[in-house]
Design a protein around this motif. Structure first.
Motif, PDB file in Angstrom:
ATOM      1  N   ASP A  41     -17.626  -3.224  16.012  1.00  0.00           N
ATOM      2  CA  ASP A  41     -16.406  -2.006  17.083  1.00  0.00           C
ATOM      3  C   ASP A  41     -14.902  -1.762  16.828  1.00  0.00           C
ATOM      4  O   ASP A  41     -14.870  -1.048  17.914  1.00  0.00           O
ATOM      5  N   TYR A  42     -15.417  -1.454  15.610  1.00  0.00           N
ATOM      6  CA  TYR A  42     -13.876   0.431  15.140  1.00  0.00           C
ATOM      7  C   TYR A  42     -14.715   1.020  14.762  1.00  0.00           C
ATOM      8  O   TYR A  42     -15.611   1.628  15.010  1.00  0.00           O
ATOM      9  N   PRO A  43     -13.521   2.115  16.039  1.00  0.00           N
ATOM     10  CA  PRO A  43     -14.241   3.379  16.480  1.00  0.00           C
ATOM     11  C   PRO A  43     -14.011   4.175  15.231  1.00  0.00           C
ATOM     12  O   PRO A  43     -13.298   4.130  14.316  1.00  0.00           O
ATOM     13  N   LYS A  44     -15.225   5.473  14.840  1.00  0.00           N
ATOM     14  CA  LYS A  44     -15.199   6.309  13.569  1.00  0.00           C
ATOM     15  C   LYS A  44     -13.541   6.908  13.943  1.00  0.00           C
ATOM     16  O   LYS A  44     -13.547   7.164  12.549  1.00  0.00           O
ATOM     17  N   GLU A  45     -13.374   7.138  14.943  1.00  0.00           N
ATOM     18  CA  GLU A  45     -11.933   7.903  14.664  1.00  0.00           C
ATOM     19  C   GLU A  45     -11.107   7.060  13.960  1.00  0.00           C
ATOM     20  O   GLU A  45     -10.106   7.996  13.781  1.00  0.00           O
ATOM     21  N   SER A  46     -11.266   5.663  14.273  1.00  0.00           N
ATOM     22  CA  SER A  46      -9.944   5.187  13.382  1.00  0.00           C
ATOM     23  C   SER A  46     -10.109   4.851  12.254  1.00  0.00           C
ATOM     24  O   SER A  46      -8.997   4.344  11.530  1.00  0.00           O
ATOM     25  N   LEU A  47     -11.262   5.440  11.662  1.00  0.00           N
ATOM     26  CA  LEU A  47     -11.091   5.309  10.328  1.00  0.00           C
ATOM     27  C   LEU A  47     -11.435   6.556   9.500  1.00  0.00           C
ATOM     28  O   LEU A  47     -11.251   7.462   9.729  1.00  0.00           O
ATOM     29  N   LYS A  48     -10.645   5.935   8.621  1.00  0.00           N
ATOM     30  CA  LYS A  48     -10.513   7.236   6.892  1.00  0.00           C
ATOM     31  C   LYS A  48     -10.337   6.905   5.481  1.00  0.00           C
ATOM     32  O   LYS A  48     -10.388   5.825   5.915  1.00  0.00           O
ATOM     33  N   ALA A  49     -11.901   7.401   5.599  1.00  0.00           N
ATOM     34  CA  ALA A  49     -12.575   7.063   3.535  1.00  0.00           C
ATOM     35  C   ALA A  49     -11.545   8.008   2.932  1.00  0.00           C
ATOM     36  O   ALA A  49     -11.552   8.561   3.189  1.00  0.00           O
ATOM     37  N   LYS A  50     -11.540   7.065   1.781  1.00  0.00           N
ATOM     38  CA  LYS A  50     -10.969   7.979   0.376  1.00  0.00           C
ATOM     39  C   LYS A  50      -9.442   8.538   0.346  1.00  0.00           C
ATOM     40  O   LYS A  50      -9.420  10.095   0.389  1.00  0.00           O
ATOM     41  N   VAL A  51      -7.997   7.873   0.995  1.00  0.00           N
ATOM     42  CA  VAL A  51      -7.535   7.400   1.208  1.00  0.00           C
ATOM     43  C   VAL A  51      -6.294   6.910  -0.279  1.00  0.00           C
ATOM     44  O   VAL A  51      -6.859   6.219  -0.092  1.00  0.00           O
ATOM     45  N   ASP A  52      -5.476   8.558  -0.458  1.00  0.00           N
ATOM     46  CA  ASP A  52      -5.359   8.441  -2.195  1.00  0.00           C
ATOM     47  C   ASP A  52      -4.137   7.323  -2.202  1.00  0.00           C
ATOM     48  O   ASP A  52      -2.985   8.051  -0.311  1.00  0.00           O
ATOM     49  N   LEU A  53      -2.961   6.686  -1.856  1.00  0.00           N
ATOM     50  CA  LEU A  53      -1.995   5.546  -1.869  1.00  0.00           C
ATOM     51  C   LEU A  53      -1.298   6.460  -3.303  1.00  0.00           C
ATOM     52  O   LEU A  53      -1.940   5.674  -4.659  1.00  0.00           O
ATOM     53  N   CYS A  54      -0.112   7.108  -3.003  1.00  0.00           N
ATOM     54  CA  CYS A  54       0.434   7.606  -4.468  1.00  0.00           C
ATOM     55  C   CYS A  54       1.944   6.983  -4.212  1.00  0.00           C
ATOM     56  O   CYS A  54       2.843   7.357  -3.338  1.00  0.00           O
ATOM     57  N   PHE A  55       2.107   7.052  -5.616  1.00  0.00           N
ATOM     58  CA  PHE A  55       3.685   6.298  -6.280  1.00  0.00           C
ATOM     59  C   PHE A  55       3.926   7.229  -7.387  1.00  0.00           C
ATOM     60  O   PHE A  55       2.917   7.128  -8.045  1.00  0.00           O
ATOM     61  N   PRO A  56       5.739   6.779  -7.639  1.00  0.00           N
ATOM     62  CA  PRO A  56       5.937   7.583  -8.346  1.00  0.00           C
ATOM     63  C   PRO A  56       6.129   6.376  -9.717  1.00  0.00           C
ATOM     64  O   PRO A  56       6.824   5.072  -9.252  1.00  0.00           O
ATOM     65  N   VAL A  57       6.390   6.701 -10.654  1.00  0.00           N
ATOM     66  CA  VAL A  57       5.916   5.552 -11.886  1.00  0.00           C
ATOM     67  C   VAL A  57       7.149   7.075 -12.995  1.00  0.00           C
ATOM     68  O   VAL A  57       6.216   7.506 -14.088  1.00  0.00           O
ATOM     69  N   ASP A  58       7.778   5.933 -13.442  1.00  0.00           N
ATOM     70  CA  ASP A  58       8.160   7.304 -14.427  1.00  0.00           C
ATOM     71  C   ASP A  58       8.751   9.224 -14.625  1.00  0.00           C
ATOM     72  O   ASP A  58       8.057   9.515 -15.375  1.00  0.00           O
ATOM     73  N   GLY A  59       8.544   9.328 -13.603  1.00  0.00           N
ATOM     74  CA  GLY A  59       8.445  10.047 -13.106  1.00  0.00           C
ATOM     75  C   GLY A  59       7.092  11.347 -12.967  1.00  0.00           C
ATOM     76  O   GLY A  59       7.472  12.559 -12.366  1.00  0.00           O
ATOM     77  N   GLU A  60       5.959  10.255 -13.035  1.00  0.00           N
ATOM     78  CA  GLU A  60       5.353  11.251 -12.949  1.00  0.00           C
ATOM     79  C   GLU A  60       4.101  10.379 -12.220  1.00  0.00           C
ATOM     80  O   GLU A  60       4.535   8.994 -11.138  1.00  0.00           O
ATOM     81  N   GLU A  61       3.326  10.747 -10.829  1.00  0.00           N
ATOM     82  CA  GLU A  61       2.574  10.651  -9.452  1.00  0.00           C
ATOM     83  C   GLU A  61       1.306  10.206  -9.948  1.00  0.00           C
ATOM     84  O   GLU A  61       0.849  10.470 -10.093  1.00  0.00           O
ATOM     85  N   MET A  62       1.279   8.701  -9.733  1.00  0.00           N
ATOM     86  CA  MET A  62       0.139   7.945 -10.154  1.00  0.00           C
ATOM     87  C   MET A  62      -0.535   7.877  -8.497  1.00  0.00           C
ATOM     88  O   MET A  62      -0.103   8.182  -7.373  1.00  0.00           O
ATOM     89  N   CYS A  63      -1.545   7.332  -8.496  1.00  0.00           N
ATOM     90  CA  CYS A  63      -3.054   7.678  -7.022  1.00  0.00           C
ATOM     91  C   CYS A  63      -3.743   6.260  -7.281  1.00  0.00           C
ATOM     92  O   CYS A  63      -4.517   6.850  -8.434  1.00  0.00           O
ATOM     93  N   ARG A  64      -3.783   6.007  -6.646  1.00  0.00           N
ATOM     94  CA  ARG A  64      -5.464   4.759  -6.505  1.00  0.00           C
ATOM     95  C   ARG A  64      -5.812   5.159  -4.988  1.00  0.00           C
ATOM     96  O   ARG A  64      -5.264   5.328  -3.646  1.00  0.00           O
ATOM     97  N   THR A  65      -6.790   4.832  -5.035  1.00  0.00           N
ATOM     98  CA  THR A  65      -8.042   5.777  -3.677  1.00  0.00           C
ATOM     99  C   THR A  65      -8.223   4.299  -3.254  1.00  0.00           C
ATOM    100  O   THR A  65      -8.567   3.358  -3.122  1.00  0.00           O
ATOM    101  N   MET A  66      -7.869   4.368  -1.267  1.00  0.00           N
ATOM    102  CA  MET A  66      -8.261   3.329  -0.024  1.00  0.00           C
ATOM    103  C   MET A  66      -9.350   3.536  -0.202  1.00  0.00           C
ATOM    104  O   MET A  66      -9.045   5.162   0.410  1.00  0.00           O
ATOM    105  N   ASP A  67     -10.867   2.776  -0.048  1.00  0.00           N
ATOM    106  CA  ASP A  67     -12.311   3.269   0.248  1.00  0.00           C
ATOM    107  C   ASP A  67     -11.375   3.745   1.909  1.00  0.00           C
ATOM    108  O   ASP A  67     -12.503   4.453   2.234  1.00  0.00           O
TER     109      ASP A  67
END
Length: 191
Positions: A41-67
């Motif tokens: 019963d999740y409303p479709k509009e409550s869900l987003k697919a493939k959202v990147d979680l980005c964070f800096p490590v040693d001056g470089e941006e790293m990203c991991r996609t949340m499905d």
């Protein structure tokens, strides 16, 4: 370890109805979205697919996609869903870190699933609080459970430590192994 790769075709996205690139993980991502909407019963509009979680490590941006990310009606993230190939338990620590680091969070809950098994992780403790595909809460239950959490953003020093831990998991997927052959063409991210 299997990595997400393009299969060269397109499929219809369950949430948006648009044609998207077919990948080795996309059918699993689509199945999880369909499960959330049609059975939990999740409303479709409550869900987003493939959202990147980005964070800096040693001056470089790293990203991991949340499905998938489930939000409340105010746009607050309540639950991350991460598909994993193989042993779900081997992603427990990475998932717990993601809950703390995700933008707009901390996010109260993270689900890790290989589409046959699932773990529900409480971000605050980074512990598995339920297992099995039936451990994924219905949307109303998620709203109720999430309302009990008032997680404050991490102090900078602790956030930096968790970013480093998260990087040890995501860095393998990004900078080593076969990242050139595993990255999705035109994805714009390094996941």
């Amino acid at each position: 370890m299997m990595h997400e790769t393009s299969l060269g075709g397109t499929i219809r996205d369950y949430l948006s109805g648009e044609d998207i690139e077919e990948t080795t993980y996309e059918e699993f991502r689509q199945a999880l979205a369909k499960l959330l909407v049609e059975e939990l019963d999740y409303p479709k509009e409550s869900l987003k697919a493939k959202v990147d979680l980005c964070f800096p490590v040693d001056g470089e941006e790293m990203c991991r996609t949340m499905d998938l990310v489930a939000y409340d009606d105010k746009g607050n993230p309540l639950m991350l869903v991460m598909f994993c190939a193989g042993d779900v338990g081997s992603y427990e620590r990475e998932a717990g870190c993601a809950g703390w680091l995700f933008q707009g969070g901390p996010v109260p809950f993270v689900v890790i699933s290989n589409s046959m098994e699932a773990f529900l992780i409480e971000t605050e403790t980074r512990n598995i609080i339920a297992s099995g595909m039936d451990s994924i809460p219905k949307y109303d239950e998620l709203l109720e459970r999430a309302a009990k959490y008032k997680l404050e953003p991490l102090p900078e020093e602790r956030r930096n430590r968790i970013e480093r831990i998260f990087y040890t998991y995501t860095g393998f997927l990004q900078g080593t192994c076969c990242s050139e052959s595993c990255s999705l063409p035109g994805s714009g991210s390094k996941s």
